[in-house]
Design a protein around this motif. Structure first.
Motif, PDB file in Angstrom:
ATOM      1  N   GLU A  38       0.835  -1.209   0.000  1.00 44.85           N
ATOM      2  CA  GLU A  38       0.000   0.000   0.000  1.00 44.85           C
ATOM      3  C   GLU A  38       0.867   1.255   0.000  1.00 44.85           C
ATOM      4  OE1 GLU A  38      -3.556   2.309   0.140  1.00 44.85           O
ATOM      5  OE2 GLU A  38      -3.191   0.196  -0.327  1.00 44.85           O
ATOM      6  N   ASN A  39       1.936   1.238   0.789  1.00 47.33           N
ATOM      7  CA  ASN A  39       2.813   2.411   0.868  1.00 47.33           C
ATOM      8  C   ASN A  39       3.388   2.781  -0.490  1.00 47.33           C
ATOM      9  OD1 ASN A  39       4.475   4.260   2.812  1.00 47.33           O
ATOM     10  ND2 ASN A  39       6.011   3.329   1.495  1.00 47.33           N
ATOM     11  N   ASP A  40       3.597   1.786  -1.350  1.00 48.32           N
ATOM     12  CA  ASP A  40       4.199   2.029  -2.662  1.00 48.32           C
ATOM     13  C   ASP A  40       3.202   2.544  -3.695  1.00 48.32           C
ATOM     14  OD1 ASP A  40       6.643   1.237  -1.698  1.00 48.32           O
ATOM     15  OD2 ASP A  40       6.530  -0.797  -2.502  1.00 48.32           O
ATOM     16  N   ARG A  41       1.924   2.554  -3.380  1.00 50.05           N
ATOM     17  CA  ARG A  41       0.926   3.026  -4.333  1.00 50.05           C
ATOM     18  C   ARG A  41       0.928   4.548  -4.404  1.00 50.05           C
ATOM     19  NH1 ARG A  41      -3.603  -0.376  -5.750  1.00 50.05           N
ATOM     20  NH2 ARG A  41      -4.656   1.600  -6.165  1.00 50.05           N
ATOM     21  N   PRO A  42       0.705   5.136  -5.584  1.00 52.44           N
ATOM     22  CA  PRO A  42       0.627   6.602  -5.671  1.00 52.44           C
ATOM     23  C   PRO A  42      -0.581   7.168  -4.936  1.00 52.44           C
ATOM     24  CG  PRO A  42       0.045   5.576  -7.767  1.00 52.44           C
ATOM     25  CD  PRO A  42       0.599   4.489  -6.904  1.00 52.44           C
ATOM     26  N   ALA A  56      -1.800   5.904  -2.001  1.00 52.83           N
ATOM     27  CA  ALA A  56      -1.783   5.147  -0.743  1.00 52.83           C
ATOM     28  C   ALA A  56      -2.690   5.787   0.303  1.00 52.83           C
ATOM     29  CB  ALA A  56      -0.364   5.061  -0.213  1.00 52.83           C
ATOM     30  N   TYR A  57      -3.489   4.949   0.960  1.00 58.09           N
ATOM     31  CA  TYR A  57      -4.348   5.412   2.060  1.00 58.09           C
ATOM     32  C   TYR A  57      -3.578   5.379   3.382  1.00 58.09           C
ATOM     33  CZ  TYR A  57      -8.461   5.704   5.103  1.00 58.09           C
ATOM     34  OH  TYR A  57      -9.390   6.091   6.045  1.00 58.09           O
ATOM     35  N   LEU A  58      -2.573   4.516   3.474  1.00 54.09           N
ATOM     36  CA  LEU A  58      -1.748   4.389   4.678  1.00 54.09           C
ATOM     37  C   LEU A  58      -0.284   4.525   4.303  1.00 54.09           C
ATOM     38  CD1 LEU A  58      -1.440   3.539   7.736  1.00 54.09           C
ATOM     39  CD2 LEU A  58      -1.180   1.191   6.878  1.00 54.09           C
ATOM     40  N   ALA A  59       0.436   5.349   5.043  1.00 53.23           N
ATOM     41  CA  ALA A  59       1.877   5.506   4.839  1.00 53.23           C
ATOM     42  C   ALA A  59       2.632   4.693   5.881  1.00 53.23           C
ATOM     43  CB  ALA A  59       2.266   6.978   4.933  1.00 53.23           C
ATOM     44  N   ASP A  60       3.434   3.744   5.422  1.00 49.93           N
ATOM     45  CA  ASP A  60       4.273   2.951   6.318  1.00 49.93           C
ATOM     46  C   ASP A  60       5.590   2.657   5.598  1.00 49.93           C
ATOM     47  OD1 ASP A  60       5.521   1.241   8.058  1.00 49.93           O
ATOM     48  OD2 ASP A  60       3.779  -0.037   8.399  1.00 49.93           O
ATOM     49  N   PRO A  61       6.516   3.622   5.606  1.00 50.30           N
ATOM     50  CA  PRO A  61       7.766   3.440   4.855  1.00 50.30           C
ATOM     51  C   PRO A  61       8.666   2.350   5.405  1.00 50.30           C
ATOM     52  CG  PRO A  61       7.866   5.415   6.213  1.00 50.30           C
ATOM     53  CD  PRO A  61       6.447   4.933   6.277  1.00 50.30           C
ATOM     54  N   HIS A  62       8.459   1.910   6.644  1.00 47.65           N
ATOM     55  CA  HIS A  62       9.328   0.900   7.238  1.00 47.65           C
ATOM     56  C   HIS A  62       8.830  -0.522   7.013  1.00 47.65           C
ATOM     57  CE1 HIS A  62      11.197   4.343   8.885  1.00 47.65           C
ATOM     58  NE2 HIS A  62      10.418   4.486   9.935  1.00 47.65           N
ATOM     59  N   ALA A  63       7.598  -0.671   6.548  1.00 48.84           N
ATOM     60  CA  ALA A  63       7.046  -2.013   6.357  1.00 48.84           C
ATOM     61  C   ALA A  63       7.857  -2.817   5.350  1.00 48.84           C
ATOM     62  CB  ALA A  63       5.589  -1.925   5.908  1.00 48.84           C
ATOM     63  N   ALA A  64       8.489  -2.143   4.383  1.00 42.81           N
ATOM     64  CA  ALA A  64       9.266  -2.854   3.368  1.00 42.81           C
ATOM     65  C   ALA A  64      10.418  -3.638   3.978  1.00 42.81           C
ATOM     66  CB  ALA A  64       9.784  -1.867   2.324  1.00 42.81           C
ATOM     67  N   LEU A  65      10.955  -3.162   5.105  1.00 44.28           N
ATOM     68  CA  LEU A  65      12.056  -3.874   5.748  1.00 44.28           C
ATOM     69  C   LEU A  65      11.605  -5.214   6.313  1.00 44.28           C
ATOM     70  CD1 LEU A  65      13.762  -0.894   7.608  1.00 44.28           C
ATOM     71  CD2 LEU A  65      14.639  -2.117   5.612  1.00 44.28           C
ATOM     72  N   LEU A  66      10.316  -5.348   6.585  1.00 44.76           N
ATOM     73  CA  LEU A  66       9.763  -6.595   7.105  1.00 44.76           C
ATOM     74  C   LEU A  66       9.255  -7.506   5.991  1.00 44.76           C
ATOM     75  CD1 LEU A  66       7.713  -5.129  10.101  1.00 44.76           C
ATOM     76  CD2 LEU A  66      10.047  -6.032  10.123  1.00 44.76           C
ATOM     77  N   SER A  67       9.374  -7.031   4.774  1.00 46.41           N
ATOM     78  CA  SER A  67       8.901  -7.792   3.613  1.00 46.41           C
ATOM     79  C   SER A  67      10.027  -8.684   3.116  1.00 46.41           C
ATOM     80  CB  SER A  67       8.428  -6.821   2.515  1.00 46.41           C
ATOM     81  OG  SER A  67       7.945  -7.512   1.402  1.00 46.41           O
ATOM     82  N   THR A  68      10.158  -9.850   3.723  1.00 44.93           N
ATOM     83  CA  THR A  68      11.197 -10.809   3.372  1.00 44.93           C
ATOM     84  C   THR A  68      10.688 -11.755   2.286  1.00 44.93           C
ATOM     85  OG1 THR A  68      10.450 -12.418   5.005  1.00 44.93           O
ATOM     86  CG2 THR A  68      11.985 -10.712   5.757  1.00 44.93           C
ATOM     87  N   ALA A  94      -5.600 -17.040  -2.147  1.00 39.24           N
ATOM     88  CA  ALA A  94      -6.678 -17.827  -1.548  1.00 39.24           C
ATOM     89  C   ALA A  94      -7.928 -16.994  -1.275  1.00 39.24           C
ATOM     90  CB  ALA A  94      -6.201 -18.463  -0.253  1.00 39.24           C
ATOM     91  N   GLY A  95      -7.862 -15.696  -1.554  1.00 33.09           N
ATOM     92  CA  GLY A  95      -9.035 -14.850  -1.353  1.00 33.09           C
ATOM     93  C   GLY A  95      -8.926 -13.865  -0.220  1.00 33.09           C
ATOM     94  N   GLY A  96      -7.737 -13.731   0.359  1.00 36.89           N
ATOM     95  CA  GLY A  96      -7.557 -12.742   1.413  1.00 36.89           C
ATOM     96  C   GLY A  96      -7.704 -11.330   0.880  1.00 36.89           C
ATOM     97  N   THR A  97      -8.128 -10.416   1.734  1.00 39.08           N
ATOM     98  CA  THR A  97      -8.304  -9.022   1.336  1.00 39.08           C
ATOM     99  C   THR A  97      -7.301  -8.142   2.075  1.00 39.08           C
ATOM    100  OG1 THR A  97      -9.993  -8.742   3.033  1.00 39.08           O
ATOM    101  CG2 THR A  97     -10.750  -9.310   0.823  1.00 39.08           C
ATOM    102  N   VAL A  98      -7.057  -6.960   1.552  1.00 40.30           N
ATOM    103  CA  VAL A  98      -6.083  -6.052   2.155  1.00 40.30           C
ATOM    104  C   VAL A  98      -6.746  -4.926   2.934  1.00 40.30           C
ATOM    105  CG1 VAL A  98      -4.452  -6.556   0.305  1.00 40.30           C
ATOM    106  CG2 VAL A  98      -5.913  -4.552   0.121  1.00 40.30           C
ATOM    107  N   GLY A  99      -8.032  -4.698   2.690  1.00 40.38           N
ATOM    108  CA  GLY A  99      -8.688  -3.527   3.256  1.00 40.38           C
ATOM    109  C   GLY A  99      -8.654  -3.472   4.767  1.00 40.38           C
ATOM    110  N   SER A 100      -8.940  -4.586   5.434  1.00 35.91           N
ATOM    111  CA  SER A 100      -8.981  -4.551   6.892  1.00 35.91           C
ATOM    112  C   SER A 100      -7.633  -4.173   7.477  1.00 35.91           C
ATOM    113  CB  SER A 100      -9.448  -5.899   7.444  1.00 35.91           C
ATOM    114  OG  SER A 100      -8.599  -6.949   7.004  1.00 35.91           O
ATOM    115  N   VAL A 101      -6.546  -4.636   6.875  1.00 35.86           N
ATOM    116  CA  VAL A 101      -5.208  -4.314   7.366  1.00 35.86           C
ATOM    117  C   VAL A 101      -4.897  -2.827   7.178  1.00 35.86           C
ATOM    118  CG1 VAL A 101      -2.735  -4.737   7.030  1.00 35.86           C
ATOM    119  CG2 VAL A 101      -4.361  -6.644   6.942  1.00 35.86           C
ATOM    120  N   ILE A 102      -5.184  -2.311   6.010  1.00 34.64           N
ATOM    121  CA  ILE A 102      -4.834  -0.922   5.702  1.00 34.64           C
ATOM    122  C   ILE A 102      -5.742   0.060   6.427  1.00 34.64           C
ATOM    123  CG2 ILE A 102      -4.565   0.757   3.854  1.00 34.64           C
ATOM    124  CD1 ILE A 102      -2.518  -1.610   3.926  1.00 34.64           C
TER     125      ILE A 102
END
Length: 282
Positions: free
Chosen positions: A28-32, A34-46, A59-67
């Motif tokens: 989400e942070n990388d989207r132009p 973006a509704y949520l800014a989290d520049p540090h989340a990428a470091l946890l993206s292994t 499998a059908g998971g959604t992103v809205g609840s997280v963001i």
């Protein structure tokens, strides 16, 4: 580690979910737009967490609840600390990066609690931004199902006579209803007047919607089954002693919450039946 081993170890499956949500926040942070800014989340993206996120979304998971819960919580937490609440407790902190990315008033104490090993793994990945901490962070490796964490929290400097902000995000789906109400009661007993609770949970309709059947089966198969769905989240919080305002994602998209910018429709699809709530202790 094999899939069978992960299914036998519920701790592993739930701990991995914390970094899956970090991948979603990084996307989400990388989207132009973006509704949520989290520049540090990428470091946890292994590679591991990205592969797990891809499996969950396929499998059908959604992103809205997280963001949406992230933006909702950021705003509410910022307001509470600006008004003088000086201690924050983040339960099942997982991949939460607020201690690094939000501007807290000087002296704010930020307690993070999660299963043993989870926070050490996060600290290692966030080492490049260790100097960005904007608060006094204290970490505790504890299983919230055990009865020792309240004592450990107090020993670490938490003051139950003063107000606190409690963050309970992404935890409630994995609890049985009686465990959830017990947790809410315990938090209330440990909190001074004026404390704030930030929480989210699936709506009961999430489990009834056929569009979510495949994802629910996926979560059961990997050992992190969703268990808790609530018809009236705000009412339950009220009955547990909190004065609550609760919104579904669809209500937020419709502008029902006056203090949170309405999230875009892409984050609030009809099948993502989910609650977010802010509650206060009188």
């Amino acid at each position: 580690m094999t899939d069978a081993t992960r299914r036998d170890d519920g701790h592993t499956a739930v701990k991995e979910t914390g970094f899956i949500t970090a991948v979603i926040r990084a996307m989400e942070n990388d989207r132009p737009d973006a509704y949520l800014a989290d520049p540090h989340a990428a470091l946890l993206s292994t590679p591991r967490s990205r592969a797990l996120a891809e499996e969950a979304l396929a499998a059908g998971g959604t992103v809205g609840s997280v963001i949406v819960r992230g933006r909702f919580g950021d705003i509410a937490l910022g307001e509470a600390t600006a008004q003088g609440i000086g201690q924050v407790v983040c339960l099942a902190a997982g991949g939460d990066t607020r201690a690094w990315r939000l501007p807290f008033p000087p002296g704010t104490r930020f307690f993070e609690i999660d299963l043993p090993g989870q926070l050490e793994a996060k600290d290692a990945l966030l080492a490049p931004v260790a100097d960005r901490l904007t608060c006094r962070r204290v970490t505790l490796g504890e299983d919230l199902r055990d009865g020792t964490w309240p004592r450990r929290l107090k020993e670490a400097g938490y003051d139950g006579t003063k107000p606190a902000v409690w963050i309970v995000e992404g935890l409630l789906p994995y609890l049985e209803p009686e465990h959830f109400t017990r947790l809410l009661t315990r938090i209330g007993q440990m909190s001074g007047p004026g404390s704030v609770l930030l929480a989210d949970a699936p709506h009961a309709a999430y489990f009834q919607d056929p569009a979510n059947a495949a994802f629910l089966a996926f979560m059961r198969a990997r050992g992190s089954a969703f268990r808790l769905g609530l018809e009236d989240f705000g009412g339950l919080l009220d009955r547990c002693g909190w004065q609550a305002e609760a919104y579904t994602l669809r209500e937020l998209a419709a502008g029902r919450c006056p203090w949170v910018p309405a999230p875009p429709e892409r984050l609030c699809p009809p099948r993502d039946h989910h609650w977010v709530a802010r509650a206060r202790l009188a």
